[in-house]
Design a protein around this motif. Structure first.
Motif, PDB file in Angstrom:
ATOM      1  N   THR A 129       0.812  -1.208   0.000  1.00  0.00           N
ATOM      2  CA  THR A 129       0.000   0.000   0.000  1.00  0.00           C
ATOM      3  C   THR A 129       0.853   1.270   0.000  1.00  0.00           C
ATOM      4  O   THR A 129       0.444   2.271  -0.588  1.00  0.00           O
ATOM      5  CB  THR A 129      -0.927   0.013   1.223  1.00  0.00           C
ATOM      6  OG1 THR A 129      -0.143  -0.145   2.410  1.00  0.00           O
ATOM      7  CG2 THR A 129      -1.939  -1.111   1.143  1.00  0.00           C
ATOM      8  N   LYS A 140       2.241   1.756  -3.537  1.00  0.00           N
ATOM      9  CA  LYS A 140       1.099   2.016  -4.417  1.00  0.00           C
ATOM     10  C   LYS A 140       0.582   3.433  -4.226  1.00  0.00           C
ATOM     11  O   LYS A 140       0.213   4.117  -5.192  1.00  0.00           O
ATOM     12  CB  LYS A 140      -0.019   1.008  -4.142  1.00  0.00           C
ATOM     13  CG  LYS A 140       0.164  -0.332  -4.831  1.00  0.00           C
ATOM     14  CD  LYS A 140      -1.062  -1.203  -4.634  1.00  0.00           C
ATOM     15  CE  LYS A 140      -0.947  -2.496  -5.413  1.00  0.00           C
ATOM     16  NZ  LYS A 140      -2.127  -3.365  -5.243  1.00  0.00           N
ATOM     17  N   SER A 141       0.534   3.888  -2.990  1.00  0.00           N
ATOM     18  CA  SER A 141       0.065   5.235  -2.710  1.00  0.00           C
ATOM     19  C   SER A 141       0.998   6.269  -3.331  1.00  0.00           C
ATOM     20  O   SER A 141       0.550   7.270  -3.910  1.00  0.00           O
ATOM     21  CB  SER A 141      -0.034   5.446  -1.203  1.00  0.00           C
ATOM     22  OG  SER A 141      -0.418   6.767  -0.900  1.00  0.00           O
ATOM     23  N   LEU A 195       3.035   5.779  -5.908  1.00  0.00           N
ATOM     24  CA  LEU A 195       2.887   5.683  -7.356  1.00  0.00           C
ATOM     25  C   LEU A 195       1.613   6.384  -7.826  1.00  0.00           C
ATOM     26  O   LEU A 195       1.600   7.021  -8.892  1.00  0.00           O
ATOM     27  CB  LEU A 195       2.848   4.215  -7.792  1.00  0.00           C
ATOM     28  CG  LEU A 195       4.196   3.559  -8.080  1.00  0.00           C
ATOM     29  CD1 LEU A 195       4.031   2.064  -8.281  1.00  0.00           C
ATOM     30  CD2 LEU A 195       4.864   4.185  -9.288  1.00  0.00           C
ATOM     31  N   ALA A 196       0.554   6.277  -7.052  1.00  0.00           N
ATOM     32  CA  ALA A 196      -0.693   6.951  -7.405  1.00  0.00           C
ATOM     33  C   ALA A 196      -0.498   8.460  -7.436  1.00  0.00           C
ATOM     34  O   ALA A 196      -1.027   9.153  -8.307  1.00  0.00           O
ATOM     35  CB  ALA A 196      -1.793   6.573  -6.415  1.00  0.00           C
ATOM     36  N   LYS A 197       0.282   8.967  -6.487  1.00  0.00           N
ATOM     37  CA  LYS A 197       0.582  10.408  -6.466  1.00  0.00           C
ATOM     38  C   LYS A 197       1.411  10.799  -7.683  1.00  0.00           C
ATOM     39  O   LYS A 197       1.152  11.823  -8.332  1.00  0.00           O
ATOM     40  CB  LYS A 197       1.337  10.750  -5.176  1.00  0.00           C
ATOM     41  CG  LYS A 197       1.708  12.219  -5.021  1.00  0.00           C
ATOM     42  CD  LYS A 197       2.457  12.452  -3.725  1.00  0.00           C
ATOM     43  CE  LYS A 197       2.874  13.911  -3.558  1.00  0.00           C
ATOM     44  NZ  LYS A 197       1.734  14.812  -3.348  1.00  0.00           N
ATOM     45  N   THR A 217       1.515   9.446 -10.576  1.00  0.00           N
ATOM     46  CA  THR A 217       0.826   9.250 -11.859  1.00  0.00           C
ATOM     47  C   THR A 217      -0.568   9.867 -11.884  1.00  0.00           C
ATOM     48  O   THR A 217      -1.342   9.597 -12.803  1.00  0.00           O
ATOM     49  CB  THR A 217       0.726   7.747 -12.178  1.00  0.00           C
ATOM     50  OG1 THR A 217       0.029   7.078 -11.105  1.00  0.00           O
ATOM     51  CG2 THR A 217       2.099   7.130 -12.329  1.00  0.00           C
ATOM     52  N   SER A 218      -0.888  10.710 -10.914  1.00  0.00           N
ATOM     53  CA  SER A 218      -2.234  11.276 -10.828  1.00  0.00           C
ATOM     54  C   SER A 218      -2.510  12.301 -11.916  1.00  0.00           C
ATOM     55  O   SER A 218      -3.670  12.608 -12.198  1.00  0.00           O
ATOM     56  CB  SER A 218      -2.445  11.920  -9.457  1.00  0.00           C
ATOM     57  OG  SER A 218      -1.594  13.051  -9.300  1.00  0.00           O
ATOM     58  N   GLU A 229       7.380  -2.144  -9.912  1.00  0.00           N
ATOM     59  CA  GLU A 229       6.990  -0.989  -9.105  1.00  0.00           C
ATOM     60  C   GLU A 229       8.155  -0.028  -8.884  1.00  0.00           C
ATOM     61  O   GLU A 229       8.022   1.179  -9.084  1.00  0.00           O
ATOM     62  CB  GLU A 229       6.432  -1.449  -7.752  1.00  0.00           C
ATOM     63  CG  GLU A 229       5.037  -2.055  -7.831  1.00  0.00           C
ATOM     64  CD  GLU A 229       4.492  -2.422  -6.474  1.00  0.00           C
ATOM     65  OE1 GLU A 229       5.301  -2.768  -5.593  1.00  0.00           O
ATOM     66  OE2 GLU A 229       3.265  -2.372  -6.290  1.00  0.00           O
TER      67      GLU A 229
END
Length: 286
Positions: free
Chosen positions: A88, A91-92, A94-96, A98-99, A125
């Motif tokens: 998590t 992933k968090s 990476l989400a930031k 690629t947002s 990752e």
């Protein structure tokens, strides 16, 4: 990002900020703080430098504060991943990344210190993070597996580079790129206990090469780059036969673009070296 203020100014700003921030948290402020914009920014940035743990709260104040604080927040990122976290944390992050909230070069400019600890990451990752955060200057990782480096650049000349540091213990692939061919003077080869692939520049040091190969306990594939002008791989069973055993492949040249191809999953020179070595082993067994 503004420069860090003097200690005296920091105390004044910190005191002012505490009052303003308490009002913001308790909703007592009827509107934006009545401060000059430059002072307001200095207050927020000083608090971010002094207390990095509050950055995640400060970025929620408003858009202009986000623009001031987020570069400070992401300048140093440490992800300590444990097995139970189920990825998590990364992933968090990476989400930031690629947002799409920031321009493509935003994280390349601002992420300078990155630690990826623990090692429980899914395939690809870490590659995705490093492909975005290309401006990282200080990288810590406990699971570093593939390394392409001119190690001599990172030493001041007072002592020869050594592989006895713990950061090298998990290496499986090592490609030393150096025009001066200084690797015969490196020490600590015996600590590379997981190294199976070794690439070296080579102009003719048979005794040093033999010593290095014998010192690395698990090495299976050795690539010698002759640094010739063309960019095609060659396999030379007959070249320097006293040095080139069945596990040693001679290459004419390894272009820089080869690394990028391998990093993107398109294959690199190691694929060719492995095929050649395995062919030799089959021929010997038959």
């Amino acid at each position: 990002m503004k420069s860090i203020p003097t200690p005296k100014l920091r105390r004044v700003i910190s005191s002012s900020f505490q009052t303003v921030f308490r009002n913001l948290i308790s909703h007592k402020a009827a509107g934006p703080p009545k401060l000059p914009p430059e002072l307001e920014r200095q207050i927020f940035e000083t608090c971010a430098f002094d207390c990095p743990e509050v950055c995640t709260t400060l970025v929620l104040v408003c858009k202009r504060v986000y623009a001031w604080i987020d570069p400070i927040l992401i300048s140093t990122v440490c992800i300590d991943q444990v097995l139970s976290s189920q990825h998590t944390k990364l992933k968090s992050f990476l989400a930031k990344l690629t947002s799409g909230k920031n321009p493509m070069d935003y994280y390349a400019r601002h992420v300078k210190n990155l630690a990826l600890l623990g090692g429980f990451y899914k395939d690809g990752e870490v590659d995705r993070v490093l492909a975005i955060c290309t401006g990282v200057e200080n990288l810590a990782s406990t699971a570093l597996r593939k390394l392409y480096i001119n190690l001599w650049w990172y030493f001041d000349g007072s002592a020869a580079p050594s592989f006895d540091h713990a950061c090298f213990r998990n290496l499986t692939h090592l490609h030393l790129a150096e025009d001066d061919e200084m690797w015969p003077f490196y020490t600590g080869w015996e600590h590379l206990v997981r190294l199976s692939h070794l690439a070296l520049p080579y102009r003719g040091f048979p005794h040093q090469l033999e010593r290095v190969i014998q010192a690395v306990p698990a090495v299976r594939y050795v690539a010698l780059c002759l640094c010739c002008a063309n960019n095609q791989y060659i396999y030379a069973d007959g070249i320097k036969r006293t040095v080139c055993g069945v596990h040693v492949v001679v290459l004419a040249h390894i272009p820089n673009s080869d690394w990028e191809g391998g990093a993107r999953g398109k294959g690199d020179f190691w694929n060719d070296v492995e095929v050649e070595v395995e062919r030799r082993l089959r021929d010997r067994s038959s």
